[in-house]
Design an enzyme around this catalytic site. Structure first.
Site, PDB file in Angstrom:
ATOM      1  CE  LYS A  94      -3.575  -0.373   2.693  1.00 32.08           C
ATOM      2  NZ  LYS A  94      -4.585  -0.307   3.768  1.00 32.08           N
ATOM      3  CE  LYS A 106      -3.674  -3.313   9.355  1.00 27.37           C
ATOM      4  NZ  LYS A 106      -3.823  -2.259   8.376  1.00 27.37           N
ATOM      5  CB  SER A 362      -1.045   7.942   8.418  1.00 28.02           C
ATOM      6  OG  SER A 362      -2.151   7.508   9.161  1.00 28.02           O
TER       7      SER A 362
HETATM    8  N1  GLU Z   1      -5.240   1.120   9.113  1.00 24.15           N
HETATM    9  C1  GLU Z   1      -5.200   1.873   7.891  1.00 24.15           C
HETATM   10  C2  GLU Z   1      -4.848   0.983   6.722  1.00 24.15           C
HETATM   11  O1  GLU Z   1      -5.063  -0.214   6.728  1.00 24.15           O
HETATM   12  C3  GLU Z   1      -4.302   3.097   8.020  1.00 24.15           C
HETATM   13  C4  GLU Z   1      -2.893   2.788   8.356  1.00 24.15           C
HETATM   14  C5  GLU Z   1      -2.091   4.001   8.705  1.00 24.15           C
HETATM   15  O2  GLU Z   1      -2.619   5.096   8.673  1.00 24.15           O
HETATM   16  O3  GLU Z   1      -0.911   3.827   9.020  1.00 24.15           O
HETATM   17  O4  GLU Z   1      -4.414   1.449   5.709  1.00 24.15           O
END
Ligand code: GLU
Length: 428
Positions: A94, A106, A362
């Site tokens: 991502k 994660k 973020s």
């Molecule tokens: N939990 C979100 C995701 O799966 C955001 C992760 C983040 O902001 O670091 O992309």
């Protein structure tokens, strides 16, 4: 999840498929198939009634070749290490596809946060940081919210880290509340990001967004703002949203003859995305079972809840009208459902492209924390739109150039970038 495959196997299967398409060196592939580091730990928490409960915590750091690990922390009763591994792996892709200088991570805790009092949630959040603080940090690994966690929890975690490290360190965690180191626009970011990619997909497919209908699953942070964006930015109609109902322990689909009004529904939804069924019925909403969303006559399907929701058992129930699947959730489509999309010419916007708006904002939050200078909401969302749009076209171009499915193209863009960083750093 549809029983037959766990999320991490699914993440590895998707990766292996593209590694083959790319003729990736098998030794490099072996590095990327597995997380670099994994932490599992027990968190004892004193409950308000005086009893002690011990929670299982996780953090997985998949790859940090492009920058510090980045990714949310999930509080969920069915959390597993494999789930966290899969999600950490997807975060690497991502961040790479969004072209932000971060790696993938994660975290999680096995808990249903709705069963905890506020004070107990705070102690659990602080306990998570007490276990992990030596291995997270603005230059190491930067957590954020995800399923079951909130900006307030991020605020407590940032405070705990700052106390333990002896320095105010807002950049250790993102998704913090505005006024407590958070960024304007972060709340809307994931849902709006989904809509920026849907908008570009519609241009590509020559669809008139004002005539389009979307069916959405979930009603947490992602779906709430994706629904608002679909109506307010694209002029479309949202036929339904769905949600898990904590009171009745089942999920429901909510639709309305005029299309759903997400801003109204948000006023009768709790912090974990459960809509008050009785109030919705009073307001004229039709309530069906939780699977009904997938059968709606819609141009766009937007799974915005948990993984594995479109699978071998239900994919053939999708309406023939569906032209776009926009994956707001992480891992909503199993490989069997992918096959169905390919065969039926459904345009898939894969999860780690479609929902990259959250992590991209973020990243902006961290940049603002570092500068100690904060941007307006317009500036944040403008920058987000530019990033999402260019990520979408990088993937679309790859897909057209190599005549591959959008998910495969997104993997190709992401893997190329991560491998290049590993090579430039002399890792492989
Ligand atoms: N939990 C979100 C995701 O799966 C955001 C992760 C983040 O902001 O670091 O992309």
């Amino acid at each position: 999840m549809s029983g037959t495959i766990n999320e991490f196997e699914m993440a590895q299967r998707q990766f292996d498929h593209v590694a083959k398409l790319l003729s990736l060196d098998p030794q490099i592939a072996e590095v990327l198939r597995w997380p670099m580091r994994e932490f599992t730990f027990r968190i004892p928490v004193r409950m308000d009634d005086g009893s002690l409960r011990v929670f299982q915590g996780f953090r997985v750091q998949h790859n940090d070749a492009r920058g510090p690990n980045k990714g949310g922390i999930r509080f969920h009763q069915a959390e597993t290490l494999d789930m966290v591994r899969a999600l950490a792996t997807w975060m690497t892709w991502k961040c790479a596809v969004a072209d932000i200088p971060l790696g993938g991570g994660k975290g999680g805790v096995i808990v249903d946060p709705a069963t905890l009092l506020t004070s107990e949630k705070e102690r659990l959040c602080r306990g998570w940081v007490q276990n992990m603080w030596k291995n997270i940090g603005p230059r190491q690994d930067v957590p954020a919210p995800d399923v079951g966690t909130t900006p307030q929890m991020m605020g407590w975690m940032m405070d705990e880290y700052s106390k333990l490290s002896g320095q105010y360190t807002p950049g250790v965690i993102t998704g913090k509340p505005v006024g407590g180191g958070g960024s304007l626009g972060r709340t809307e970011a994931t849902g709006y990001g989904v809509i920026y990619t849907v908008r570009e997909a519609m241009k590509h497919l020559k669809l008139d967004s004002k005539k389009c209908v979307a069916a959405m699953q979930g009603f947490g942070n992602v779906t709430q703002y994706a629904a608002i964006g679909f109506i307010e930015m694209l002029g479309g109609k949202v036929a339904c949203v769905s949600c898990w109902d904590r009171k009745y322990k089942t999920s429901y689909t909510y639709s309305h003859t005029d299309g759903v009004d997400p801003r109204f529904l948000m006023t009768i939804t709790d912090e974990y995305g459960t809509i008050d069924k009785e109030k919705a019925i009073t307001a004229g909403y039709i309530v069906e079972d939780g699977e009904a969303w997938i059968t709606k006559e819609a141009d766009v399907l937007m799974p915005g809840a948990l993984g594995g929701q479109i699978n071998a058992d239900n994919v053939s129930k999708i309406s023939k009208c569906v032209k776009i699947v926009a994956e707001g959730a992480n891992g909503p489509t199993t490989p069997e459902a992918d096959e169905y999309f390919k065969q039926n010419g459904i345009f898939d916007i894969p999860d780690f492209l479609c929902n990259a708006g959250g992590v991209t904002t973020s990243y902006f939050e961290q940049v603002q924390n570092d500068m100690n200078f904060y941007w307006s909401k317009e500036e944040v969302l403008g920058k987000l739109d530019a990033k999402m749009t260019s990520a979408f076209y990088a993937v679309l171009e790859m897909s057209e150039k190599h005549k591959v499915y959008m998910r495969d193209a997104a993997y190709m863009v992401a893997i190329d970038r991560v491998v290049k960083a590993m090579q430039l750093r002399g890792w492989v």
